[in-house]
Design a protein around this motif. Structure first.
Motif, PDB file in Angstrom:
ATOM      1  N   LEU A 206      15.117  -2.970 -14.017  1.00  7.94           N
ATOM      2  CA  LEU A 206      14.944  -2.113 -12.839  1.00  7.94           C
ATOM      3  C   LEU A 206      13.667  -2.501 -12.101  1.00  7.94           C
ATOM      4  O   LEU A 206      13.667  -2.707 -10.879  1.00  7.94           O
TER       5      LEU A 206
ATOM      6  N   LYS B  46      11.906  -5.232 -12.455  1.00  4.38           N
ATOM      7  CA  LYS B  46      12.011  -6.620 -12.031  1.00  4.38           C
ATOM      8  C   LYS B  46      12.729  -6.698 -10.686  1.00  4.38           C
ATOM      9  O   LYS B  46      12.286  -7.383  -9.763  1.00  4.38           O
ATOM     10  N   GLY B  47      13.810  -5.958 -10.562  1.00  3.57           N
ATOM     11  CA  GLY B  47      14.558  -5.935  -9.306  1.00  3.57           C
ATOM     12  C   GLY B  47      13.704  -5.386  -8.183  1.00  3.57           C
ATOM     13  O   GLY B  47      13.694  -5.903  -7.060  1.00  3.57           O
ATOM     14  N   TYR B  48      12.964  -4.346  -8.495  1.00  2.24           N
ATOM     15  CA  TYR B  48      12.132  -3.717  -7.480  1.00  2.24           C
ATOM     16  C   TYR B  48      11.049  -4.681  -7.001  1.00  2.24           C
ATOM     17  O   TYR B  48      10.797  -4.813  -5.797  1.00  2.24           O
TER      18      TYR B  48
ATOM     19  N   ARG C  29      11.111  -7.754  -6.842  1.00  2.00           N
ATOM     20  CA  ARG C  29      11.631  -8.874  -6.043  1.00  2.00           C
ATOM     21  C   ARG C  29      11.450  -8.624  -4.557  1.00  2.00           C
ATOM     22  O   ARG C  29      11.338  -9.548  -3.769  1.00  2.00           O
ATOM     23  N   ASN C  30      11.453  -7.358  -4.179  1.00  2.00           N
ATOM     24  CA  ASN C  30      11.309  -7.014  -2.773  1.00  2.00           C
ATOM     25  C   ASN C  30       9.873  -7.139  -2.289  1.00  2.00           C
ATOM     26  O   ASN C  30       9.612  -7.024  -1.105  1.00  2.00           O
TER      27      ASN C  30
ATOM     28  N   PHE D  46       9.985   6.864 -10.855  1.00  2.00           N
ATOM     29  CA  PHE D  46      11.411   6.986 -11.170  1.00  2.00           C
ATOM     30  C   PHE D  46      11.636   6.861 -12.681  1.00  2.00           C
ATOM     31  O   PHE D  46      12.317   7.690 -13.296  1.00  2.00           O
TER      32      PHE D  46
ATOM     33  N   ARG E 190       8.378  12.937  -2.856  1.00  2.35           N
ATOM     34  CA  ARG E 190       7.403  12.395  -1.922  1.00  2.35           C
ATOM     35  C   ARG E 190       6.860  11.065  -2.446  1.00  2.35           C
ATOM     36  O   ARG E 190       6.809  10.076  -1.728  1.00  2.35           O
TER      37      ARG E 190
ATOM     38  N   LEU F  82       8.219   9.189  -4.712  1.00  5.44           N
ATOM     39  CA  LEU F  82       9.298   8.222  -4.832  1.00  5.44           C
ATOM     40  C   LEU F  82       9.551   7.537  -3.507  1.00  5.44           C
ATOM     41  O   LEU F  82       9.609   6.326  -3.415  1.00  5.44           O
ATOM     42  N   ILE F  83       9.667   8.344  -2.467  1.00  6.39           N
ATOM     43  CA  ILE F  83      10.152   7.785  -1.215  1.00  6.39           C
ATOM     44  C   ILE F  83       9.023   7.289  -0.331  1.00  6.39           C
ATOM     45  O   ILE F  83       9.021   6.139   0.096  1.00  6.39           O
TER      46      ILE F  83
ATOM     47  N   LEU G 143       7.498   4.348  -1.981  1.00 10.73           N
ATOM     48  CA  LEU G 143       8.292   3.141  -1.893  1.00 10.73           C
ATOM     49  C   LEU G 143       8.085   2.460  -0.550  1.00 10.73           C
ATOM     50  O   LEU G 143       7.878   1.249  -0.485  1.00 10.73           O
ATOM     51  N   SER G 144       8.102   3.234   0.494  1.00 14.99           N
ATOM     52  CA  SER G 144       7.935   2.594   1.796  1.00 14.99           C
ATOM     53  C   SER G 144       6.515   2.043   1.925  1.00 14.99           C
ATOM     54  O   SER G 144       6.305   0.970   2.469  1.00 14.99           O
TER      55      SER G 144
ATOM     56  N   ALA H  50       6.337  -1.252   0.350  1.00 16.37           N
ATOM     57  CA  ALA H  50       6.992  -2.279   1.124  1.00 16.37           C
ATOM     58  C   ALA H  50       6.132  -2.697   2.318  1.00 16.37           C
ATOM     59  O   ALA H  50       6.100  -3.855   2.693  1.00 16.37           O
TER      60      ALA H  50
ATOM     61  N   GLU I  69       3.163  -5.614   2.485  1.00 18.67           N
ATOM     62  CA  GLU I  69       3.334  -7.067   2.557  1.00 18.67           C
ATOM     63  C   GLU I  69       2.571  -7.671   3.722  1.00 18.67           C
ATOM     64  O   GLU I  69       2.526  -7.106   4.775  1.00 18.67           O
TER      65      GLU I  69
END
Lengths: 451, 499, 290
Positions: free
Chosen positions: C169, C171-173, C175-176, C210, C277, C279-280, C283-284, C287, C290
């Motif tokens: 999970l 690892k997938g996250y 990747r972004n 999460f 809050r 979590l979302i 997350l943004s 992101a 970057e």
């Protein structure tokens, strides 16, 4: 060993060649390091040998003499007894002292695991002694233990920090699997009841027996095909349902996003056993409130086809909140600039979803989807509590229409104590699910890019 | 730091392992020391005892009584479901964590005995326990004349009924042609055959509405349903019980003398499900069902018999929504629990003076029309002693204590079960308790469930002889043959053939 | 919101109709799903307020709702004790899992080393083995290590068992999230541990939230493991205690069981409401870095 390659296979394990230091370490952990004047390292390796030797000594009959009448090997020390027990699976029955075969098998596996760890450390210890010796010969300098630790920590960071987790996994995951696996090669059934009776290794007998019985074959094929359908359907419905909900709620038109999300995760917060028992009552054909509400007489759980659909729907209800939550998280992690670029190029939101978001999402969650597939494949709770495997299928042995492989195995062990046969089935199931999953994994982007 | 932690972890793991040596020695009879003066075994020094039971109120009461008698020997209990005990003991026993004394249903006796977990009592104790307990109950604890457990309470299914409803129902036609005024009297005076009862209930469509009678407090009975007793539906059941369960429907097979596993119920070669006695018994129970498969005459209103699971039949009976059921004493214990609340709210016209037995009754299952009494399985709750106990003498004293009269009173009063004592007069109130007496009257016509390994295999075939008739629409003979084949398959697969 | 209004002013009629249709579509999906999800929830909650003890013929909105089940739960059982036991196991499990999984996730997502690909794949695939008898092996393992009847045993099982899934999970996250920051830090001479704690950990915060929530929930629902591994009454967990309410012939307290479950679900739902809050938004934020 007559192989003429420059790298012989054993050089991987013990370094270029055996040196005097290497030979010293071969016999006593850390002794070669001592000779190489690396005291800290020497102590590090020696501790392992010391601890293992101490266990072996403290658990031996020298410290704890056996009792009169006790079989001789009861006085064996931990590792010796473990291996002895693993091979023999016990020798004495009845009386005051008797052997408990499954426990002996497990203790044997534990002993073997611990010895494997020791062997790895032993090889590392020899290799290190050899390499330090050679580098000393070459450069005339000794790396201090402190430097060594630093270097190991940095270069082998991955191994060092994941070691605790991996060791835990070895005992918590691999050990039970290995035990279940090995049971398939024993005669542990209703007529061999440990601890009163011993169980024995019987080789491949159980596998031959399964092949010979036509009833098992047809049941296996029937149950296995429904299990695969079930796993695929339940994975895809929950995944796409969760994705749909996540995208819908993320839409800018939706107000009170948090409230919606919280409402929709409620099924996930209720222990599923409770939900399933309530559903079972709710869906009862004769007495259930749902049929009364609809003024209908629908055999929700009493018809082979409808019961299967019901199971998938209820599983959707139970599983969709988790995927909604996961998708919400993953979607918001997406780089917004991609969308803006797409918008500039004239893509509408639909296009940008299917052309940009979706492919990335899929490649990202493929491993999770495969695992969730495997999870549903072995989803005991839904079938067990909701339909109990029913409605009845008289052509199956120990299974009914909605039984999946895992509940079938459960029936075999619970009511009929066919532990050996259940293990054979576990292995067959594992070959099936394992090969599907591996094949998918190897094809997934998540895996491919890890070169 | 991390590296240090790793080392510490490994060392800690290894040392904890070395530190945990298993001190399990299986104790057997030679460890027992009898004190002839005190008439008890000599307690080990510092003995402490533990037992497993699933009812907290009962366990607390037992500990209280024990402490009054033996204040120096601490007794504790752990809540373990009686049906989970056997599996749990297989691990906990040899590990030295098991309770010294456990309560198990008697079919677990087979399992635990075969696994060598139960202490085999010396002959003197065997004689003592046998003298205390009913012979039929003691029988299930014996294997090759050795005793492995001690009966505590007995239970069997009987006809349990709601007097309010039955009293409102008209009599059913019977060849006995006697003078009962209503169905209640007809049933209580045993003036109706089982087949006639079935046929009559079926003719009413198995619901109250079909009887055309005014059922007292009918509206109240369906209050919880959100319906004001519209009485138009077939959910107002006259007779409902767990047909999809061999324990509850075994008696239907016994009409013409069939007994599972032979006369002593323990001969594995005599499963005999295909015998003509079974054929005629089923024939008699199904009546003209074969002429009218679409509307089952025997169990009208049930689309499939699987709907009447354990969570439906007894539960609906307890709520007063079912007139008759075949069930065990446990069906009453929940009613007892709710009765005071009902009295407070005046439900069903119950007042503070009303007794449970004014509303509910239990009695023999009506006899078959060949004047044979249906035979039911009886179940025995037994206490067993863990062979791995560290204090065998103390545990034996506990066993003896648990069979004493005072504990049997607790079994009856707190647990609501019928003690397995030789003489029911020794339990105050038991002889006056008409409901318990009702169960006991059927108990005389019951036999213990088999105590052989094959006893575990009989349940599905015994049940499915019915399922195959009603759900698969097989003929009786085909259904019997199928059950026999299922049983043989289980035997073959379970490793018996390989022996 | 403001943006939308600005947008609207420049809309053509066709677009406006489209917009309205979108509203209708979205809300109808939401409302239908919410009803079909909530209706059974109301049933479950309602059954906790039903008089009597069986689920059969319980109703969604009982005519005579009663708190009796809750009162009996608190008075007649050790509910509070079970609750505390489970809460402490849940909290420890949450912490241990986050630490273990966080490092594993970082290692497997960002570092290159021999055996990585097949190591994790093997463990993951092996976990699909349906090992029913596995419980016995786990029992003997804990027995040998002296952990039987210790809450620690449960923590070990819950945290170790979920390692493979959660590692993938994370690892997938990751990747972004681009590796540019890691690389920059590496050039500056930061050690791997520093990169992990200073750079990657903050980025992983939302996905670790999460993981934390899911791991927090595990002990509340599981009754099989604790009933095997924990025998003493005072260490019993909630799921075991609740299951005993319905498991035996003399105890069939389904409504009390439902009441107990409702008391479990409430804090989890509330926890989620507040942690959303992190979590979302988190997350943004990750992101955007970057």
């Amino acid at each position: 060993m007559g192989n003429k390659k420059t790298h012989k296979w054993w050089q991987k394990f013990i370094g270029q060649k055996m040196t005097p230091s290497g030979w010293l370490s071969f016999f006593v952990f850390g002794l070669g390091q001592m000779k190489n004047k690396q005291k800290g390292k020497a102590l590090f390796f020696f501790v392992f040998q010391f601890v293992y030797a101490a266990i072996e000594f403290l658990t031996s009959s020298i410290v704890k003499p056996g009792l009169p009448g006790q079989p001789e090997y009861w006085g064996y020390s931990f590792f010796r007894r473990g291996i002895h027990g693993f091979i023999s699976l016990g020798e004495t029955t009845g009386g005051r002292f008797r052997d408990n075969s499954p426990v002996m098998m497990i203790e044997g596996i534990i002993a073997i695991f611990l010895l494997l760890i020791l062997i790895v450390i032993w090889l590392m210890n020899i290799k290190d002694a050899n390499e330090s010796y050679l580098s000393y010969k070459r450069t005339g300098e000794v790396q201090s233990s402190k430097e060594f630790y630093k270097e190991v920590f940095e270069a082998g960071f991955a191994y060092v920090v994941s070691a605790p987790a991996l060791i835990l996994l070895m005992f918590v995951s691999i050990l039970p699997i290995l035990f279940s696996f090995l049971t398939a090669f024993t005669n542990w059934d209703a007529y061999h009841n440990p601890p009163a009776d011993l169980i024995d290794w019987v080789g491949l007998d159980n596998f031959f027996q399964i092949l010979q019985l036509p009833g098992w074959r047809s049941t296996f094929l029937g149950v296995a095909s429904w299990t695969v359908i079930w796993a695929i359907l339940s994975t895809f419905t929950t995944f796409f349902g969760g994705l749909l909900l996540a995208t819908v709620i993320n839409n800018k038109r939706v107000i009170f996003k948090k409230v919606w999300r919280t409402i929709l995760i409620l099924p996930w917060a209720i222990p599923s056993m409770v939900s399933l028992l309530v559903f079972k009552n709710f869906l009862n054909q004769t007495y259930g409130p749902l049929n009364r509400l609809l003024e209908a007489n629908i055999p929700w759980l009493n018809d082979a086809v409808i019961a299967k659909i019901t199971l998938v729907v209820i599983n959707f209800w139970l599983g969709v909140p988790y995927f909604m939550m996961l998708m919400t998280g993953i979607l918001t992690s997406f780089d917004k600039t991609i969308y803006e670029a797409a918008k500039v190029d004239g893509a509408n939101s639909n296009q940008s979803f299917w052309r940009i978001t979706f492919p990335i999402l899929i490649s990202q969650v493929t491993p999770l989807l495969i695992m969730s597939f495997a999870g549903n494949f072995n989803n005991f709770g839904v079938v067990f509590f909701l339909s109990g495997g029913g409605p009845r299928n008289i052509n199956f042995e120990y299974a009914n229409h909605t039984d999946i492989l895992i509940t079938w195995i459960y029936n075999m062990t619970k009511d009929f104590k066919m532990y050996n046969m259940a293990s054979v089935m576990s292995i067959l199931i594992f070959l099936l699910i394992g090969s599907i999953s591996t094949w998918n994994f190897l094809r997934s982007d998540a895996f491919k890019e890890d070169n | 730091m991390k590296k240090l932690l790793v080392i510490l972890l490994v060392i800690a793991m290894i040392f904890s392992m070395a530190g945990c040596k298993k001190q399990v020695t299986a104790k057997f009879a030679e460890d027992l020391k009898w004190d002839d003066e005190k008439k008890e075994y000599v307690f080990e020094k510092n003995a402490e005892l533990k037992f497993w039971h699933d009812n907290e109120a009962y366990a607390t009461k037992i500990i209280e009584l024990w402490n009054a008698k033996y204040p120096d020997v601490p007794l504790t209990y752990e809540a373990v479901g009686s049906t989970d005990t056997a599996e749990k003991m297989k691990l906990d026993g040899p590990a030295g964590l098991g309770a010294d004394v456990v309560y198990i249903p008697h079919n677990s006796v087979v399992d635990m005995r075969e696994a060598g977990l139960l202490f085999q009592y010396p002959e003197s104790d065997e004689a003592y326990f046998k003298s205390m307990m009913q012979d039929s109950a003691s029988a299930v604890t014996l294997f090759e004349d050795n005793m492995f457990a001690v009966p505590s309470s007995v239970e069997n299914v009987a006809l349990v009924y709601n007097k309010q409803i039955l009293a409102a129902l008209p009599t059913l036609p019977t060849v006995l042609n006697l003078t009962a005024a209503n169905l209640l009297e007809q049933v209580e005076r045993e003036e109706i055959y089982l087949e006639e009862l079935f046929a009559g209930v079926a003719s009413w469509g198995n619901n109250f509405a079909g009887t055309g009678a005014d059922i007292p407090y009918l509206a109240e009975r369906f209050e919880a349903e959100g319906e004001e007793g519209t009485a138009a539906e077939d959910k107002h059941t006259l007779l409902a019980y767990q047909l999809y369960d061999a324990y509850h429907n075994y008696f239907l097979l016994t009409r013409d003398g069939y007994r599972v596993f032979g006369a002593d119920n323990n001969d594995p070669t005599k499963f005999d499900i295909t015998s003509p006695q079974v054929t005629s018994s089923i024939q008699s129970a199904t009546g003209d069902w074969y002429g009218n498969k679409d509307g089952s005459k025997l169990f009208p209103g049930l689309a499939t018999i699987q709907d009447m699971g354990w969570d439906q039949g007894p539960a609906r009976f307890q709520k007063g929504q079912v007139a008759m059921t075949f069930s065990g004493p446990w069906v009453i214990s929940d009613i007892n629990k709710n009765f005071t609340t009902w009295a407070e709210t005046g439900k069903f016209g119950i007042t503070a003076d009303t007794k449970v037995s004014d509303i509910y009754g239990a009695g023999k299952i009506p006899r078959f029309n060949n004047d044979q009494q249906p035979i039911t399985f009886s179940g025995v709750q037994v206490t067993g002693m863990n062979v791995y106990t560290n204090y065998p003498n103390a545990a034996m004293n506990l066993m003896r204590f648990l069979t004493s009269g005072e504990v049997m009173n607790v079994v009856y009063n707190t647990l609501g079960k019928i003690p397995a004592v030789q003489d029911s007069a020794t339990i105050p109130g038991l002889n006056e308790d008409t409901i318990s007496q009702g169960f006991l009257s059927q108990a005389a016509f019951s036999h213990a469930m088999p105590v052989i390994q094959e006893g575990n295999y009989m349940w599905d075939p015994l049940r499915d002889v019915w399922t195959n008739i009603f759900d698969e629409k097989m003929s009786i003979e085909d259904a019997q043959a199928k059950s026999l084949q299922d049983y043989d398959d289980i035997l073959a697969n379970s490793g018996k053939a390989a022996e | 919101m403001r943006n939308r209004h600005k947008h609207k002013n420049t809309m053509s009629t066709v677009e406006r109709i489209k917009d309205v249709m979108a509203y209708i579509g979205i809300y109808s999906i939401l409302i239908i799903l919410a009803i079909s999800i909530l209706y059974p929830v109301i049933w479950i909650v309602g059954s906790a307020f039903n008089p009597g003890s069986s689920l059969a013929s319980a109703t969604a909105i009982p005519k005579h709702p009663t708190l009796n089940n809750f009162i009996r739960l608190l008075e007649e059982t050790n509910y509070k004790r079970w609750y505390l036991n489970t809460l402490s196991i849940a909290l420890v499990n949450m912490t241990v899992s986050v630490v273990l999984v966080g490092t594993m996730g970082y290692v497997f997502a960002r570092l290159k080393f021999v055996g990585k690909r097949f190591g994790l794949l093997t463990i993951l695939i092996l976990q699909m083995f349906p090992s029913f008898m596995g419980m016995i092996a786990i029992y003997v393992f804990f027995l040998n290590f002296g952990l039987l009847n210790q809450p620690l045993a449960l923590v070990i099982i819950y945290s170790a068992g979920q390692i493979p899934y959660n590692t993938w999970l994370i690892k997938g996250y990751l990747r972004n999230v681009s590796v540019s920051l890691d690389e920059a830090a590496q050039i500056d001479g930061a050690s791997k541990l520093q990169i992990y704690t200073k750079i990657v950990l903050p980025i992983m915060f939302p996905i670790l939230t999460f993981v934390a929530i899911t791991q927090f929930m595990a002990p509340w629902f599981d009754y099989i493991l604790p009933s095997f591994l924990i025998s003493s009454t005072e260490r019993k967990t909630l799921a075991v205690g609740l299951y005993e309410l319905i498991n035996t012939q003399t105890n069939t307290n389904f409504t009390m069981f439902a009441a107990g479950a409702v008391l479990v679900a409430a804090p989890i739902a509330i926890l989620y409401l507040f942690l959303q809050r992190y979590l979302i938004d988190g997350l943004s934020a990750g992101a955007n870095k970057e």
